[in-house]
Design a protein around this motif. Structure first.
Motif, PDB file in Angstrom:
ATOM      1  N   SER A 218     -16.684  40.536 -14.003  1.00  0.00           N
ATOM      2  CA  SER A 218     -16.570  40.600 -15.258  1.00  0.00           C
ATOM      3  C   SER A 218     -16.984  39.345 -15.934  1.00  0.00           C
ATOM      4  N   LEU A 247     -19.696  41.908 -20.016  1.00  0.00           N
ATOM      5  CA  LEU A 247     -19.308  43.173 -19.175  1.00  0.00           C
ATOM      6  C   LEU A 247     -18.263  43.054 -18.343  1.00  0.00           C
ATOM      7  N   GLU A 249     -17.864  45.396 -14.828  1.00  0.00           N
ATOM      8  CA  GLU A 249     -18.429  46.316 -14.165  1.00  0.00           C
ATOM      9  C   GLU A 249     -17.912  46.060 -12.600  1.00  0.00           C
ATOM     10  N   SER A 250     -18.510  46.984 -11.699  1.00  0.00           N
ATOM     11  CA  SER A 250     -18.378  46.783 -10.221  1.00  0.00           C
ATOM     12  C   SER A 250     -19.632  46.971  -9.622  1.00  0.00           C
TER      13      SER A 250
END
Length: 274
Positions: A218, A247, A249-250
């Motif tokens: 993040s 953001l 996300e992974s």
């Protein structure tokens, strides 16, 4: 003369109505018996294993187990990363320099291994850092950022520049840099599932990633942001690269990764979660 015996009691037959009533009662009794037998055969013995119907009211068990007492393992569990010793990185001497404005800095000898560049710029304008080989014929840009700035990133040769002998600083403000060994990377220790930071940073993993585990990423800034993974044999995995937005996300974390290079040039906050 002997008198004849007195007549016995007169024998009288049952009336037709009585006979019909008795017959009907007998048939009803037989029918009731047959119905009872049929019902028993149909239901069979009591089955305690069968499914409960909507009208059933099962009794509560005599003993219940508290949730904390259940020892059964969950069906799925993320395998814990293996704790490892810190990688045996080379430990060359740390180089340092400070100045104001433009300057070409001799690093005291060319090197071909990857190191960490720690840079601080106190001015308001931009600062550019270039690396040069021994012949000083070409330059490869290392950093270009608006000041004030403070951060760390990897300094490594490229295919076009196989060694680093000089750093060229171009700016109008005061600056300071260190060229450090990889052992100076900030450790991400095995007991920590989350690591938070801000700006540009280099992390050293003190735990071994499982094959292609996802790393939660993040970012709360609004400039360019990137995360690169590095292995001991020099492989670079560009895990994530975004520009101009926060953001959450992974990205897959490759097995064998020992370093994470986080780029957040605007100094924005970020969090990594394994």
């Amino acid at each position: 003369m002997t008198a004849p015996p007195p007549p016995g009691p007169t024998s009288r037959g049952l009336s037709t109505g009585t006979l019909i009533a008795l017959g009907g009662a007998g048939l009803a009794t037989v029918f009731l018996v047959l119905v009872t037998i049929a019902a028993f055969l149909w239901s069979g013995p009591e089955d305690t294993t069968g499914p409960l119907t909507a009208d059933a009211s099962p009794t509560a068990p005599e003993e219940t187990a508290e949730a904390d007492d259940v020892d059964a393992e969950p069906t799925e569990r993320r395998e814990a990363p293996e704790t490892v010793e810190p990688p045996a990185f080379p430990e060359p001497e740390t180089l340092s320099m400070s100045g104001t404005g433009d300057l070409l800095v001799d690093l005291g000898g060319a090197f071909e291994d990857t190191r960490i560049l720690s840079l601080r710029h106190e001015g308001e304008g931009e600062i550019m850092v270039w690396m040069l080989e021994s012949d000083r014929e070409t330059m490869n840009r290392v950093k270009w950022v608006e000041g004030p700035y403070e951060g760390r990133q990897l300094l490594r040769p490229t295919f076009s520049h196989e060694e680093i002998a000089y750093l060229s600083i171009q700016t109008e403000g005061d600056w300071e840099f260190l060229v450090e060994p990889l052992t100076a990377a900030v450790p991400w220790e095995p007991e920590d599932d989350v690591y938070s930071g801000s700006g540009d940073e280099v992390l050293q993993l003190w735990w071994a990633p499982n094959d292609m585990d996802n790393l939660g990423i993040s970012y709360e800034g609004e400039s360019s942001f990137s995360v690169n993974g590095h292995t001991l044999d020099g492989f670079v995995d560009p895990m994530l690269s975004e520009y101009g937005r926060p953001l959450d996300e992974s990205a897959p974390l490759r097995e064998g990764t020992v370093l994470l290079e986080v780029g957040a040039h605007d100094g924005g906050d970020w969090t990594l979660t394994r």
